[in-house]
Design a protein around this motif. Structure first.
Motif, PDB file in Angstrom:
ATOM      1  N   ASN A  45      47.142  43.561  40.994  1.00  7.09           N
ATOM      2  CA  ASN A  45      46.464  44.736  40.454  1.00  7.09           C
ATOM      3  C   ASN A  45      45.820  44.345  39.133  1.00  7.09           C
ATOM      4  OD1 ASN A  45      45.647  47.157  39.387  1.00  7.09           O
ATOM      5  ND2 ASN A  45      47.643  48.145  39.477  1.00  7.09           N
ATOM      6  N   MET A  46      44.513  44.207  39.119  1.00  5.62           N
ATOM      7  CA  MET A  46      43.816  43.737  37.930  1.00  5.62           C
ATOM      8  C   MET A  46      43.821  44.756  36.793  1.00  5.62           C
ATOM      9  SD  MET A  46      42.791  40.640  38.323  1.00  5.62           S
ATOM     10  CE  MET A  46      43.115  39.561  39.723  1.00  5.62           C
ATOM     11  N   GLN A  47      44.175  46.000  37.096  1.00  4.74           N
ATOM     12  CA  GLN A  47      44.269  47.009  36.034  1.00  4.74           C
ATOM     13  C   GLN A  47      45.582  46.903  35.264  1.00  4.74           C
ATOM     14  OE1 GLN A  47      43.125  48.658  39.434  1.00  4.74           O
ATOM     15  NE2 GLN A  47      41.409  47.477  38.668  1.00  4.74           N
ATOM     16  N   ASP A  48      46.524  46.101  35.763  1.00  6.08           N
ATOM     17  CA  ASP A  48      47.835  45.919  35.139  1.00  6.08           C
ATOM     18  C   ASP A  48      47.934  44.477  34.649  1.00  6.08           C
ATOM     19  OD1 ASP A  48      50.493  45.612  34.464  1.00  6.08           O
ATOM     20  OD2 ASP A  48      51.264  46.698  36.203  1.00  6.08           O
ATOM     21  N   LEU A  49      47.683  44.276  33.360  1.00  6.00           N
ATOM     22  CA  LEU A  49      47.633  42.915  32.824  1.00  6.00           C
ATOM     23  C   LEU A  49      48.957  42.190  32.975  1.00  6.00           C
ATOM     24  CD1 LEU A  49      45.499  43.421  29.575  1.00  6.00           C
ATOM     25  CD2 LEU A  49      44.737  42.674  31.837  1.00  6.00           C
ATOM     26  N   ALA A  50      50.072  42.923  32.851  1.00  6.50           N
ATOM     27  CA  ALA A  50      51.382  42.280  32.989  1.00  6.50           C
ATOM     28  C   ALA A  50      51.565  41.729  34.397  1.00  6.50           C
ATOM     29  CB  ALA A  50      52.488  43.276  32.649  1.00  6.50           C
ATOM     30  N   THR A  51      51.072  42.456  35.399  1.00  6.74           N
ATOM     31  CA  THR A  51      51.168  42.003  36.780  1.00  6.74           C
ATOM     32  C   THR A  51      50.336  40.745  36.996  1.00  6.74           C
ATOM     33  OG1 THR A  51      51.539  44.247  37.592  1.00  6.74           O
ATOM     34  CG2 THR A  51      50.724  42.650  39.177  1.00  6.74           C
ATOM     35  N   VAL A  52      49.161  40.698  36.396  1.00  8.32           N
ATOM     36  CA  VAL A  52      48.311  39.505  36.520  1.00  8.32           C
ATOM     37  C   VAL A  52      48.982  38.314  35.852  1.00  8.32           C
ATOM     38  CG1 VAL A  52      46.066  38.506  36.011  1.00  8.32           C
ATOM     39  CG2 VAL A  52      46.235  40.927  36.616  1.00  8.32           C
ATOM     40  N   ARG A  53      49.531  38.540  34.662  1.00  4.47           N
ATOM     41  CA  ARG A  53      50.204  37.433  33.959  1.00  4.47           C
ATOM     42  C   ARG A  53      51.375  36.899  34.792  1.00  4.47           C
ATOM     43  NH1 ARG A  53      49.819  35.877  28.764  1.00  4.47           N
ATOM     44  NH2 ARG A  53      48.825  37.822  28.108  1.00  4.47           N
ATOM     45  N   ALA A  54      52.120  37.823  35.421  1.00  2.63           N
ATOM     46  CA  ALA A  54      53.266  37.411  36.217  1.00  2.63           C
ATOM     47  C   ALA A  54      52.849  36.637  37.469  1.00  2.63           C
ATOM     48  CB  ALA A  54      54.086  38.635  36.611  1.00  2.63           C
ATOM     49  N   ALA A  55      51.604  36.832  37.908  1.00  2.49           N
ATOM     50  CA  ALA A  55      51.121  36.150  39.117  1.00  2.49           C
ATOM     51  C   ALA A  55      50.665  34.718  38.848  1.00  2.49           C
ATOM     52  CB  ALA A  55      49.977  36.946  39.737  1.00  2.49           C
ATOM     53  N   LEU A  56      50.560  34.323  37.581  1.00  2.00           N
ATOM     54  CA  LEU A  56      50.142  32.967  37.256  1.00  2.00           C
ATOM     55  C   LEU A  56      51.148  31.948  37.782  1.00  2.00           C
ATOM     56  CD1 LEU A  56      49.017  33.438  33.537  1.00  2.00           C
ATOM     57  CD2 LEU A  56      47.507  32.966  35.473  1.00  2.00           C
TER      58      LEU A  56
END
Length: 384
Positions: free
Chosen positions: A129-140
């Protein structure tokens, strides 16, 4: 900028960047160089760098210089389609075993490219979910080489924080790729917010007249631009000279068209939000939209794309599309004429059953530049 150059606004660049008068004839419009090969001044003696039109063509060069100027990038490159541009970029920056993060509301064709083509080449991808920065960071992951985002997204009109995503991507030495098709460079400048590469389907707002298929990449870094240019020539999915000329013609009026698209879309949203048969309107210009504040910060205006959900469900949504008359039932977007479609059965059929599946009661409209009262009357009758 030299001491003799003046600062130029967007509208001026759209008309003049890369498009100087023809030195031989004085023609004020770039000629269509409908040519495959060029006479050389001796073996290896290229005339102004041109030898074969897959490698370079003067009409395409003019478009590419204009694209770079409008996006504020170091290098612009024009392709035969938006997906050709995406494929060339991905095969430039990724190799087998690399990982990329894509949006959970990506365009269906982009998802198909990753899921059905690049995975067979050994590229890994995950959805976030690109609207949730924490989710993007966790996907790295250690092998993440790029973060891919559409903002506004297609067809859910999601808004992502480009600057925030750039920080996350760069913290992992990954690139941030921004699909700027829905906004166009007139409304949004992703490279100025930290993006590394901008992607466009120039078929849409850039061309603007539903008469050309094309794609574009603009790189912020000149070195990366050279790498992409090498792959553009090696892979060969380039824009033909007539297609490049059509996109340039469209770009000249991009600013005035986008102003009208946006103003018409705002009136359409007013009608839809008040209509009893509409359960939800997706448009970043609405204060209730979860991405409204970010959109207001990084966009000049909120665009000409509107999606809405029909309260009575999927079949009712399909019937709205079928009853529309002035809104033409068709895929694509960004032309001067208004279009309507059912994403679940049309543009996004390829994501049915996946994490990117869109609501079945969703209708997407590309609001054109017709007389607004005519558009509103057509939507009223289509909604019944």
């Amino acid at each position: 900028m030299t001491e003799h150059q003046l600062p130029q606004g967007f509208e001026t660049l759209a008309i003049h960047a890369g498009q100087e008068a023809d030195p031989q004839t004085g023609a004020v419009v770039t000629p269509i160089y409908q040519v495959s090969t060029y006479k050389q001044d001796g073996v290896g003696g290229l005339r102004n760098g041109y030898e074969y039109s897959r490698s370079a063509n003067p009409t395409r060069t003019a478009l590419e210089e204009c694209l770079a100027a409008l996006e504020g990038g170091a290098r612009g490159l024009a392709f035969a389609s938006g997906l050709a541009a995406e494929d060339t970029l991905l095969r430039t920056v990724l190799k087998p075993g690399d990982h990329i993060i894509i949006p959970n509301d990506a365009y269906g064709g982009t998802f198909r490219l990753f899921a059905k083509v690049l995975t067979r080449w050994g590229v890994e991808f995950s959805v976030a979910n690109m609207q949730d920065l924490a989710t993007v960071r966790a996907a790295l992951r250690p092998n993440t080489r790029a973060v891919w985002v559409e903002t506004p997204s297609n067809p859910l009109l999601g808004i992502a924080d480009i600057a925030g995503l750039a920080e996350i991507a760069h913290s992992s030495d990954a690139l941030l790729v921004v699909d700027n098709t829905f906004a166009s460079p007139y409304l949004q400048q992703p490279l100025s917010l930290g993006g590394d590469v901008v992607v466009h389907s120039t078929t849409k707002y850039m061309g603007g007249h539903s008469d050309v298929v094309g794609g574009a990449l603009v790189a912020a870094d000149a070195g990366l631009g050279e790498e992409i240019a090498y792959h553009q020539n090696a892979m060969g999915a380039v824009s033909g000279p007539f297609d490049a000329w059509l996109v340039m013609r469209g770009i000249k009026t991009l600013a005035v068209r986008m102003d009208r698209h946006c103003s018409n879309a705002e009136k359409v949203v007013e009608l839809l939000t008040a209509h009893p048969k509409v359960s939800e309107v997706l448009y970043p210009g609405l204060p209730s939209h979860p991405g409204h504040d970010i959109a207001a910060k990084q966009m000049k205006a909120f665009g000409g794309m509107v999606s809405f959900r029909v309260a009575a469900g999927e079949q009712a949504a399909v019937e709205v599309c079928n009853r529309a008359k002035l809104f033409t039932l068709g895929e694509s977007l960004g032309g001067v004429e208004s279009l309507i479609e059912h994403p679940g059965r049309m543009t996004h059929a390829s994501v049915v059953g996946s994490a990117l599946e869109v609501p079945s009661d969703l209708v997407r409209v590309s609001v054109g530049i017709e007389q607004i009262d005519d558009l509103l009357a057509d939507l009223q009758q289509a909604l019944g």
